[in-house]
Design an enzyme around this catalytic site. Structure first.
Site, PDB file in Angstrom:
ATOM      1  N   ARG A   1      -5.338  12.424  22.018  1.00 55.39           N
ATOM      2  CA  ARG A   1      -5.097  11.869  23.357  1.00 55.39           C
ATOM      3  C   ARG A   1      -3.721  11.251  23.236  1.00 55.39           C
ATOM      4  NH1 ARG A   1      -3.382   9.877  27.406  1.00 55.39           N
ATOM      5  NH2 ARG A   1      -4.531   8.810  29.057  1.00 55.39           N
TER       6      ARG A   1
ATOM      7  N   HIS B   1      -0.273   6.382  24.828  1.00 53.42           N
ATOM      8  CA  HIS B   1      -0.243   5.904  26.220  1.00 53.42           C
ATOM      9  C   HIS B   1      -0.672   4.443  26.290  1.00 53.42           C
ATOM     10  CE1 HIS B   1      -4.511   6.636  25.638  1.00 53.42           C
ATOM     11  NE2 HIS B   1      -4.755   5.881  26.698  1.00 53.42           N
TER      12      HIS B   1
ATOM     13  N   HIS C   1      -2.216   1.426  29.616  1.00 57.46           N
ATOM     14  CA  HIS C   1      -2.687   1.340  31.011  1.00 57.46           C
ATOM     15  C   HIS C   1      -2.947  -0.100  31.408  1.00 57.46           C
ATOM     16  CE1 HIS C   1      -6.236   1.636  28.506  1.00 57.46           C
ATOM     17  NE2 HIS C   1      -5.942   2.896  28.225  1.00 57.46           N
TER      18      HIS C   1
ATOM     19  N   GLU D   1      -9.449  -1.465  27.498  1.00 63.99           N
ATOM     20  CA  GLU D   1     -10.237  -0.285  27.106  1.00 63.99           C
ATOM     21  C   GLU D   1     -11.210  -0.638  25.993  1.00 63.99           C
ATOM     22  OE1 GLU D   1      -7.957   3.286  26.332  1.00 63.99           O
ATOM     23  OE2 GLU D   1      -9.200   3.819  24.616  1.00 63.99           O
TER      24      GLU D   1
ATOM     25  N   HIS E   1      -1.427   2.914  22.546  1.00 68.32           N
ATOM     26  CA  HIS E   1      -2.408   3.334  21.550  1.00 68.32           C
ATOM     27  C   HIS E   1      -2.553   4.840  21.493  1.00 68.32           C
ATOM     28  CE1 HIS E   1      -4.468   2.316  25.387  1.00 68.32           C
ATOM     29  NE2 HIS E   1      -5.166   3.424  25.163  1.00 68.32           N
TER      30      HIS E   1
ATOM     31  N   GLU F   1      -8.239   8.182  34.451  1.00 67.13           N
ATOM     32  CA  GLU F   1      -7.621   8.730  33.249  1.00 67.13           C
ATOM     33  C   GLU F   1      -6.344   9.499  33.590  1.00 67.13           C
ATOM     34  OE1 GLU F   1      -8.051   7.601  29.927  1.00 67.13           O
ATOM     35  OE2 GLU F   1      -7.556   9.712  29.661  1.00 67.13           O
TER      36      GLU F   1
ATOM     37  N   HIS G   1     -34.916  -9.273  34.198  1.00 71.61           N
ATOM     38  CA  HIS G   1     -33.824 -10.213  33.933  1.00 71.61           C
ATOM     39  C   HIS G   1     -32.692  -9.948  34.902  1.00 71.61           C
ATOM     40  CE1 HIS G   1     -32.302  -6.583  32.011  1.00 71.61           C
ATOM     41  NE2 HIS G   1     -31.103  -7.125  32.046  1.00 71.61           N
TER      42      HIS G   1
ATOM     43  N   HIS H   1     -28.080 -10.864  35.198  1.00 77.65           N
ATOM     44  CA  HIS H   1     -26.889 -11.401  34.543  1.00 77.65           C
ATOM     45  C   HIS H   1     -26.178 -12.314  35.528  1.00 77.65           C
ATOM     46  CE1 HIS H   1     -27.724  -8.509  31.393  1.00 77.65           C
ATOM     47  NE2 HIS H   1     -28.028  -7.690  32.370  1.00 77.65           N
TER      48      HIS H   1
ATOM     49  N   GLU I   1     -23.521  -4.922  36.089  1.00 78.38           N
ATOM     50  CA  GLU I   1     -23.811  -4.179  34.847  1.00 78.38           C
ATOM     51  C   GLU I   1     -23.554  -2.694  35.070  1.00 78.38           C
ATOM     52  OE1 GLU I   1     -27.521  -5.146  32.905  1.00 78.38           O
ATOM     53  OE2 GLU I   1     -27.868  -3.059  32.334  1.00 78.38           O
TER      54      GLU I   1
ATOM     55  N   HIS J   1     -33.445  -6.783  37.406  1.00 76.69           N
ATOM     56  CA  HIS J   1     -33.691  -5.388  37.051  1.00 76.69           C
ATOM     57  C   HIS J   1     -34.533  -5.272  35.789  1.00 76.69           C
ATOM     58  CE1 HIS J   1     -29.850  -6.611  35.261  1.00 76.69           C
ATOM     59  NE2 HIS J   1     -30.065  -5.752  34.280  1.00 76.69           N
TER      60      HIS J   1
HETATM   61 MN    MN Z   1      -6.378   4.447  26.697  1.00 74.33          MN
HETATM   62 MN    MN Z   2     -29.270  -5.998  32.260  1.00 72.23          MN
END
Ligand code: MN
Ligand code: MN
Length: 426
Positions: free
Chosen positions: A134, A137, A139, A143, A182, A205, A318, A320, A325, A364
């Site tokens: 890859r 590059h 961004h 990541e 990277h 991407e 539960h 968050h 998520e 959820h």
């Molecule tokens: Mn990347």
């Molecule tokens: Mn969860």
């Protein structure tokens, strides 16, 4: 169990029934059918009851249908009675996302464009054959990545001029902060496949800063002044992006680290062995590994939990408190129910390579509905993983408070698990 009240079940998706359905009735049907609370036999039973005295079957679907999709997602086709309203989409699949094919591999992505409510995170699934890169590059998003198969070499350069260089294999993570340049290169005989998660929902991407493009779109005069390379060599530079491309395998890791010498970054570690870590939580139903900035310090923008559920086990009810998520389903089969505000609720079935989404703070649960272990990733745009357990909350409610809200006797209420278990066995 909490599904034992006499309260009437209201679901506008269903046609009116002759007698009100109680939750106790559903539990009775489940017991008769020998199935779980949300199992299909419950629905079959209750629908049969609903249909008593009717002339037609209102669940029949005599028109065209996409059989393979319906078989994959029976909960969407035939929603459980608990589904209500429209909480927005909670499912997508990488297997619906077109691949960008290149010499050396491919990539495809599930972003906010595919799953519109997912504004926090986006995912990219990528394959690099042996030796393929890859392209170098950077961004605007952070990541986070997990290796799914094979081996790769990664490099990332810090603004202070030190480069981190490491080899990763299945189950390993990496984290590249936004703006840090990277590379990723497939190793071994068959290269690798990995999942990338970015903390921008509309990440693409196809929209990254590329070394090739920076050089190709700077005037030769400036480039010559900047690099001191002879002008005659410039025709050899890539005229356009390389993106994913074939190359020969690198020298040994030791040799490349030796080349870097004192410019090798050794203080910050941009990789983490998630598969190999001790589970953060282990119960009879499975285990969970949580990785965030507390044990993987560079990972300041993204936190992760890898959950393994044995057949029939559930990721307990539960939510968050800090963030939405985004899930990647690695192996097995399961079903997720999401309940959000205004009594909006949805249940969907998931398979490997699917993506799940839970709106911020929505309650959820996930159940392993298959016959093998279910493994999935919970991903969060946060430095610190946090969850609130329904069982733990109930256990902390003083008796009269709990009785007033649940309409149950305290002797029943206290039969629930008294702490956060994360995973509960079948
Ligand atoms: Mn990347
Ligand atoms: Mn969860």
């Amino acid at each position: 169990m909490i599904f034992t009240t006499e309260s009437e079940v209201k679901n506008p998706e269903f046609e009116p029934v002759q007698k009100p359905l109680s939750r106790r009735l559903f539990v009775g049907a489940a017991a008769l059918a020998g199935a779980g609370l949300f199992g299909a036999p419950v629905l079959a039973q209750t629908r049969t009851e609903q249909l008593a005295g009717r002339k037609g079957d209102n669940t029949s679907d005599p028109g065209p249908e996409n059989k393979s999709l319906l078989e994959q997602n029976p909960s969407a086709n035939n929603p459980p009675f608990t589904d209500h309203g429209n909480p927005g989409p909670i499912w997508y699949s990488f297997d619906l996302a077109p691949k960008r094919m290149q010499g050396g591999g491919w990539t495809h992505q599930v972003t906010q464009r595919e799953l519109p409510p997912s504004h926090d995170l986006a995912g990219v699934n990528m394959r690099l054959t042996s030796g393929s890169f890859r392209e170098l590059h950077w961004h605007t998003a952070n990541e986070w990545a997990i290796m799914l198969t094979g081996k790769a070499r990664i490099s990332v350069m810090q603004p202070n001029g030190k480069m981190f260089l490491e080899d990763v294999e299945a189950g390993d993570l990496w984290y590249f902060p936004a703006g840090y340049p990277h590379s990723i290169q497939g190793l071994g005989q068959d290269g690798c496949e990995f999942l990338l998660v970015f903390d921008e929902g509309n990440f693409s991407e196809d929209d990254t800063f590329l070394l090739s493009e920076l050089l190709a779109h700077t005037s030769p005069e400036i480039l010559q002044k900047n690099t001191s390379w002879p002008r005659a060599q410039f025709d050899k530079l890539p005229p356009t992006e390389l993106y994913i491309f074939e190359a020969s395998l690198p020298d040994s890791l030791e040799a490349e680290k030796r080349f870097l010498g004192e410019n090798l970054e050794t203080e910050n570690k941009y990789t983490f062995k998630m598969n190999a870590m001790q589970p953060t939580m282990k119960t009879a139903g499975g285990e969970a590994r949580i990785v965030d900035s507390t044990n993987f310090p560079v990972s300041k923008g993204i936190a992760a939990a890898m959950v393994t559920l044995k057949p029939g086990a559930i990721r307990e009810m539960h939510w968050h408190p800090n963030v939405s998520e985004w899930q990647y389903w690695i192996r097995g089969k399961g079903r997720m129910t999401v309940v959000t505000t205004g009594a909006k609720a949805r249940t969907m079935d998931f398979n490997a390579n699917d993506v799940g989404y839970v709106p911020s703070m929505a309650g959820h649960t996930i159940e392993n509905t298959g016959t093998e272990d279910l493994v999935f990733l919970e991903m969060f745009k946060t430095a610190r993983y946090q969850d609130v357990s329904l069982n733990q909350w109930i256990a902390r409610m003083p008796n009269k408070m709990a009785e007033a809200h649940l309409k149950l006797d305290r002797s029943i209420i206290r039969q629930a698990p008294q702490d956060k278990n994360v995973i509960l066995p079948r």
